[in-house]
Design an enzyme around this catalytic site. Structure first.
Site, PDB file in Angstrom:
ATOM      1  N   TYR A   2       5.482  -5.139  -6.367  1.00 32.47           N
ATOM      2  CA  TYR A   2       4.503  -4.560  -7.012  1.00 32.47           C
ATOM      3  C   TYR A   2       5.297  -3.939  -8.307  1.00 32.47           C
ATOM      4  O   TYR A   2       6.543  -3.436  -8.248  1.00 32.47           O
ATOM      5  CB  TYR A   2       3.749  -3.155  -6.375  1.00 32.47           C
ATOM      6  CG  TYR A   2       2.973  -2.569  -7.122  1.00 32.47           C
ATOM      7  CD1 TYR A   2       1.480  -3.170  -7.716  1.00 32.47           C
ATOM      8  CD2 TYR A   2       3.129  -1.147  -7.758  1.00 32.47           C
ATOM      9  CE1 TYR A   2       0.669  -2.600  -8.242  1.00 32.47           C
ATOM     10  CE2 TYR A   2       2.151  -0.675  -8.456  1.00 32.47           C
ATOM     11  CZ  TYR A   2       1.150  -1.327  -8.552  1.00 32.47           C
ATOM     12  OH  TYR A   2       0.030  -0.715  -9.549  1.00 32.47           O
TER      13      TYR A   2
ATOM     14  N   GLY B 115       0.925  -1.094  -0.156  1.00 31.50           N
ATOM     15  CA  GLY B 115      -0.032  -0.025  -0.033  1.00 31.50           C
ATOM     16  C   GLY B 115       1.043   1.178   0.054  1.00 31.50           C
ATOM     17  O   GLY B 115       2.074   1.117  -0.459  1.00 31.50           O
ATOM     18  N   ARG B 116       0.515   2.292   0.469  1.00 30.53           N
ATOM     19  CA  ARG B 116       1.027   3.591   0.610  1.00 30.53           C
ATOM     20  C   ARG B 116       1.890   3.570   1.826  1.00 30.53           C
ATOM     21  O   ARG B 116       2.942   4.453   1.947  1.00 30.53           O
ATOM     22  CB  ARG B 116       0.156   4.749   0.728  1.00 30.53           C
ATOM     23  CG  ARG B 116      -0.689   4.840  -0.498  1.00 30.53           C
ATOM     24  CD  ARG B 116       0.090   5.247  -1.960  1.00 30.53           C
ATOM     25  NE  ARG B 116       1.013   6.299  -2.033  1.00 30.53           N
ATOM     26  CZ  ARG B 116       0.582   7.470  -2.201  1.00 30.53           C
ATOM     27  NH1 ARG B 116      -0.613   7.921  -2.912  1.00 30.53           N
ATOM     28  NH2 ARG B 116       1.572   8.707  -2.106  1.00 30.53           N
TER      29      ARG B 116
ATOM     30  N   CYS C  10       4.138  -6.185  -2.417  1.00 29.43           N
ATOM     31  CA  CYS C  10       3.666  -5.142  -3.082  1.00 29.43           C
ATOM     32  C   CYS C  10       4.730  -3.829  -2.991  1.00 29.43           C
ATOM     33  O   CYS C  10       5.955  -4.007  -3.200  1.00 29.43           O
ATOM     34  CB  CYS C  10       2.372  -4.512  -2.483  1.00 29.43           C
ATOM     35  SG  CYS C  10       1.481  -3.033  -3.239  1.00 29.43           S
ATOM     36  N   HIS C  11       4.437  -2.729  -2.169  1.00 34.88           N
ATOM     37  CA  HIS C  11       5.372  -1.769  -1.902  1.00 34.88           C
ATOM     38  C   HIS C  11       6.201  -1.962  -0.448  1.00 34.88           C
ATOM     39  O   HIS C  11       7.341  -1.151  -0.172  1.00 34.88           O
ATOM     40  CB  HIS C  11       4.736  -0.436  -1.742  1.00 34.88           C
ATOM     41  CG  HIS C  11       4.254   0.252  -3.153  1.00 34.88           C
ATOM     42  ND1 HIS C  11       3.074  -0.327  -3.575  1.00 34.88           N
ATOM     43  CD2 HIS C  11       4.814   1.060  -3.949  1.00 34.88           C
ATOM     44  CE1 HIS C  11       2.975   0.252  -4.765  1.00 34.88           C
ATOM     45  NE2 HIS C  11       3.901   1.309  -5.050  1.00 34.88           N
TER      46      HIS C  11
ATOM     47  N   GLU D 269       6.086   3.889   2.164  1.00 34.38           N
ATOM     48  CA  GLU D 269       6.530   5.080   1.645  1.00 34.38           C
ATOM     49  C   GLU D 269       6.823   6.026   2.757  1.00 34.38           C
ATOM     50  O   GLU D 269       7.985   6.696   2.988  1.00 34.38           O
ATOM     51  CB  GLU D 269       5.663   5.985   0.444  1.00 34.38           C
ATOM     52  CG  GLU D 269       5.293   5.151  -0.723  1.00 34.38           C
ATOM     53  CD  GLU D 269       4.498   6.120  -1.486  1.00 34.38           C
ATOM     54  OE1 GLU D 269       4.264   7.251  -1.305  1.00 34.38           O
ATOM     55  OE2 GLU D 269       3.728   5.452  -2.203  1.00 34.38           O
TER      56      GLU D 269
END
Length: 166
Positions: free
Chosen positions: A120, A70-71, A100-101, A74
């Site tokens: 991802y 997801g975000r 993913c991330h 980050e």
């Protein structure tokens, strides 16, 4: 075993919730760490209780690490303590699962050079630039690291991670 999940708001809901429950189902103690205790909210509105702030985590007290996507990664990768936790656990050979991330945290920890993994596709270049032999596969196991790409890979990701924990 004690398993730690590092995350924050805007996590990909199923990438945190599925491994959380799957690992508990296997009998593991699973704790979630974030910037502060309380609750974090996923991209799709699901909430998860946070057991520990990053600053409270002693990585020596955990046997394995999960890094959902997801975000959230980050932001998590900008926290020095969170990156230190991931670096220590990965470098000590403890099982680490990222999807993913999630590998963004491992990229910031500088532990992926020479490893084979996936993520991802949107961070493929970041992975390659970090020295990863990036593969487009539902799951890649390289020693203590189990990586996957997207929510559709969850079953394979946790299947392989659970094997690593046995």
């Amino acid at each position: 075993m004690r398993v730690l999940i590092l995350s924050a708001d805007q996590f990909e809901d199923v990438e945190l919730i599925y491994p959380y429950h799957r690992l508990k189902e296997e009998g593991h103690e699973v704790l979630v760490a974030s910037f502060k205790r309380g609750v974090i909210t996923g991209k799709h509105g699901y909430t998860v209780n946070v057991d520990l702030a990053f600053e409270e985590v002693n990585p020596d007290e955990f046997d394995a690490l999960v890094l959902p996507g997801g975000r959230a990664p980050e932001r998590v990768r900008l926290n020095e303590k969170a990156v230190e936790i991931a670096k220590k656990m990965f470098s000590e050979g403890k099982p680490v699962a990222s999807i993913c991330h999630g590998p963004q945290i491992l990229i910031s920890a500088g532990v992926l050079r020479g490893r084979r993994g996936t993520s991802y596709p949107g961070i493929k270049d970041d992975m390659i630039n970090a020295g990863v032999d990036w593969v487009d596969a539902e799951v890649v196991v390289d020693g203590n690291w189990v990586s996957s790409r997207v929510p559709g890979d969850l079953y394979a990701w946790m299947r392989e991670f659970v094997k690593l924990l046995k």
